[in-house]
Design a protein around this motif. Structure first.
Motif, PDB file in Angstrom:
ATOM      1  N   GLU A 535     -20.459  14.228   1.133  1.00 42.16           N
ATOM      2  CA  GLU A 535     -19.065  13.853   0.883  1.00 42.16           C
ATOM      3  C   GLU A 535     -18.076  14.550   1.811  1.00 42.16           C
ATOM      4  O   GLU A 535     -17.024  14.006   2.143  1.00 42.16           O
ATOM      5  CB  GLU A 535     -18.685  14.119  -0.577  1.00 42.16           C
ATOM      6  N   ILE A 573     -15.329  10.044  -5.465  1.00 42.43           N
ATOM      7  CA  ILE A 573     -14.023  10.258  -6.093  1.00 42.43           C
ATOM      8  C   ILE A 573     -14.176  10.332  -7.617  1.00 42.43           C
ATOM      9  O   ILE A 573     -13.614  11.208  -8.268  1.00 42.43           O
ATOM     10  CB  ILE A 573     -13.032   9.144  -5.686  1.00 42.43           C
ATOM     11  N   ASN A 574     -14.966   9.412  -8.178  1.00 42.51           N
ATOM     12  CA  ASN A 574     -15.190   9.422  -9.626  1.00 42.51           C
ATOM     13  C   ASN A 574     -15.926  10.681 -10.078  1.00 42.51           C
ATOM     14  O   ASN A 574     -15.723  11.168 -11.193  1.00 42.51           O
ATOM     15  CB  ASN A 574     -15.961   8.178 -10.062  1.00 42.51           C
ATOM     16  N   ASP A 579     -11.548  14.331  -2.809  1.00 42.20           N
ATOM     17  CA  ASP A 579     -10.176  14.347  -3.314  1.00 42.20           C
ATOM     18  C   ASP A 579      -9.533  12.957  -3.216  1.00 42.20           C
ATOM     19  O   ASP A 579      -9.770  12.210  -2.265  1.00 42.20           O
ATOM     20  CB  ASP A 579      -9.345  15.357  -2.507  1.00 42.20           C
ATOM     21  N   LYS A 580      -8.719  12.653  -4.218  1.00 38.89           N
ATOM     22  CA  LYS A 580      -8.057  11.349  -4.251  1.00 38.89           C
ATOM     23  C   LYS A 580      -6.984  11.192  -3.170  1.00 38.89           C
ATOM     24  O   LYS A 580      -6.405  10.117  -3.031  1.00 38.89           O
ATOM     25  CB  LYS A 580      -7.435  11.108  -5.624  1.00 38.89           C
ATOM     26  N   ILE A 607     -11.676   2.260  -8.833  1.00 35.27           N
ATOM     27  CA  ILE A 607     -11.408   3.687  -9.044  1.00 35.27           C
ATOM     28  C   ILE A 607     -10.251   3.830 -10.020  1.00 35.27           C
ATOM     29  O   ILE A 607      -9.206   3.187  -9.876  1.00 35.27           O
ATOM     30  CB  ILE A 607     -11.075   4.389  -7.718  1.00 35.27           C
TER      31      ILE A 607
END
Length: 615
Positions: A535, A573-574, A579-580, A607
């Motif tokens: 990620e 993200i979930n 980070d969003k 999302i």
């Protein structure tokens, strides 16, 4: 009930040791019927699996000069160096024997599972090459059952006169996993079998099969006379052992002379290295116990040395005869088991260097007497001290970097990340634009952290940190936090300066080892597939796809890659590992993503809290 102290907090019942030794030798006579024998004692808290030895040249050496091969990671996934990502090496014949006769044996598996479910301690044992099968069986159990069941009873492996089985990574991995204390190896002072694999087959081939025939318990030996090949065999094995021990000792003592490595390129050196706890039987009812693998390697050589050349024929005979003396020797030792008869060597750097030491300390006097019983010269003692000093230095290195855990640079970058969000820009894009003083300060802190982590990685590459380091949760968590926080800045810097034009994409050519290592730590700790925790490389994937889809070829050839990236982004993200801020309207990702065909159909829209706006 008498027990043998084999570590600071570990003791083993002496009756269990003698029982295991008896069964280990007994297994040799049962090998034609079964590949193992099982001993269950009514009312006992343990069960014992013992394995027979094998007595042909091909059961020792297969292919390579020392018979080694890469470990089977399907069976033994922990036996590798995590950061460096290098497989351990193991004796090929031993591993193949385990695979063919044990790991696929359904009766064996059922019995192991039954004992585990009954909360019995499982003891794997073997004499000679049977000990090597016991070692692999123990690691197999640790991998398959013990790691996933915290309530399971830890196993115990007891070997007697066992040859070395794996290389330095094999040893390193077992210490990293904190499994090494489960392995206890008994070695008679002159027994040649634990030293054999320090020699290449080419140096002992002429004498090897007659020696194995003599050692075979099923052979029809008319007398106790050793074969005429014993003297040459002993001399050739110990000559190679000398080369291995001398090379290792030079490295222990910090010799940086390039001639050392040059000579190693011309002289075949055994890859095998000890691991676990070794109990050396001196031959006069005394035991010397140590677990430092570098010290054990030195002791395997120096404890079998001669006082003078005239002793050679006698010692050559004893080197074979002692291989079947474990039962009697341990029985004699355990009848007089006290502080003077079982010496635990721990602070090796403090060992007396002279056999004539006049110290008045009772502990030092006892240790000195034990070292004299093993015939250790001043040079041998210096090598043991050097092994102790190396371990002490590794701990010192660890303590030094521990002081840098709460580094102010990390705190600054965390604050920088928050300030970027308040300005409506993600950390990645703000750093890539690089317009404010805060961006400059962030870069200074990024470089400072890179220096710290590169120093750690260099130590790991040189094995200058304790073996357990890469398995420590605190450092795994810190490495993951560092990777998530700082790697996006490295990626931004890479593409800001168009370094991809000079080489290739970041993940192929530009990614530093400090991120590769820390990612592998997390994947190993969580038993995840290699590459699954990528990620922190998200922005590099975005940049590469942005470049590809902007080319003449357009979107179509890269559709699958785009869809895969979207799915990964949604999952990360979930899961809270990405980070969003990647979804901010003006982020590099969103600007590019909204230009792709039909973004409304993308899984990104699933999302939580995400709402698409027009480009």
């Amino acid at each position: 009930m008498a027990s043998l102290k084999v570590g600071e907090n570990k003791e083993i019942n002496t009756d269990l040791i003698q029982k295991a030794c008896s069964l280990a030798v007994k297994a040799h006579s049962k090998s034609s019927q079964k590949s193992y024998i099982l001993e269950k004692t009514g009312g006992s808290s343990y069960v014992i699996f013992s394995f027979p030895g094998y007595w042909s040249e091909n059961d020792w050496y297969d292919g390579e000069p020392f018979g080694e091969t890469k470990i089977n990671l399907d069976l033994f996934p922990s036996l590798r160096s995590i950061g460096i990502d290098e497989h351990a090496k193991v004796n090929k014949a031993f591993q193949q024997r385990f695979v063919d006769k044990i790991s696929r044996n359904q009766d064996f598996i059922k019995e192991v599972e039954k004992a585990k479910n009954e909360r019995k301690q499982i003891v794997f044992t073997g004499h000679s090459t049977g000990g090597s099968i016991a070692i692999l069986a123990t690691i197999w159990f640790l991998e398959k059952y013990w790691r996933s069941d915290a309530s399971a009873t830890s196993p115990l492996c007891l070997t007697f006169g066992c040859p070395l089985t794996g290389n330095h990574i094999f040893s390193h991995a077992l210490r990293r996993e904190k499994w090494a204390p489960y392995f206890i190896h008994f070695v008679m002072r002159y027994d040649i079998v634990p030293r054999i694999l320090l020699a290449p087959i080419s140096s002992i081939k002429q004498e090897f099969q007659p020696i194995l025939q003599f050692l075979n318990p099923k052979s029809s030996r008319a007398s106790t006379n050793t074969p005429p090949e014993a003297l040459n065999f002993y001399m050739n094995v110990m000559k190679n052992a000398s080369s291995v021990a001398s090379h290792a000792a030079c490295k222990l003592m910090g010799n940086t002379n390039l001639l050392l490595e040059t000579m190693a390129n011309f002289t075949a050196l055994s890859p095998y290295k000890p691991f676990g706890t070794f109990v050396f039987c001196t031959g006069n009812r005394k035991l010397v116990i140590l677990s430092n693998p570098d010290a054990v390697l030195q002791l395997l050589f120096y404890s079998s040395q001669l006082d003078n050349e005239a002793e050679c024929p006698d010692v050559a005979q004893r080197s074979l005869q002692q291989h079947f003396s474990y039962g009697n020797e341990l029985k004699d030792c355990f009848t007089k088991l006290d502080a003077d008869h079982a010496v635990l060597l721990e602070s090796l750097e403090k060992l007396p260097l002279s056999a004539d030491s006049t110290t008045t300390s009772s502990d030092i006097t006892t240790i000195n007497a034990a070292l004299k019983d093993l015939g250790l010269s001043t040079r041998a003692r210096l090598c043991l001290c050097a092994a102790g000093e190396l371990e002490k230095r590794k701990i010192g290195n660890k303590n030094s970097i521990d002081l840098k855990k709460a580094d102010t640079a990390m705190k600054y970058l965390q604050e920088y990340q928050l300030s970027c969000k308040h300005q409506g820009l993600g950390c990645y894009d703000a750093f890539k634009i690089h317009k404010s003083d805060k961006d400059f300060e962030a870069n200074v802190n990024r470089l400072e952290l890179a220096g710290i982590w590169d120093e750690i990685i260099e130590m790991l590459k040189n094995y200058d940190l304790p073996d357990a380091f890469e398995g420590e949760k605190e450092w795994i968590d810190l490495g993951t936090k560092y990777r998530h926080l700082v790697e996006p800045l490295d990626i931004a810097n890479y593409y800001r300066h168009l370094k991809n034009n000079d080489t290739e994409g970041y993940t192929k050519k530009g990614r530093p080892k400090r991120y590769r290592f820390t990612q592998r730590w997390l994947e190993h700790a969580q038993r995840l597939p290699a590459g699954s925790c990528g990620e922190s490389c998200f922005w590099a994937d975005v940049e590469e796809l942005r470049i590809k889809t902007s080319s003449k070829e357009g979107y179509a050839p890269f559709k699958d890659e785009v869809l895969q990236l979207e799915e990964q982004a949604m999952k990360w993200i979930n899961d809270g590992v990405l980070d969003k801020d990647v979804l901010m309207e003006n982020s590099t990702f969103m600007v590019w993503w909204k230009k792709q065909p039909d973004p409304l159909a993308s899984c990104i829209n699933d999302i939580e809290g995400f709402t698409i706006t027009s480009a």
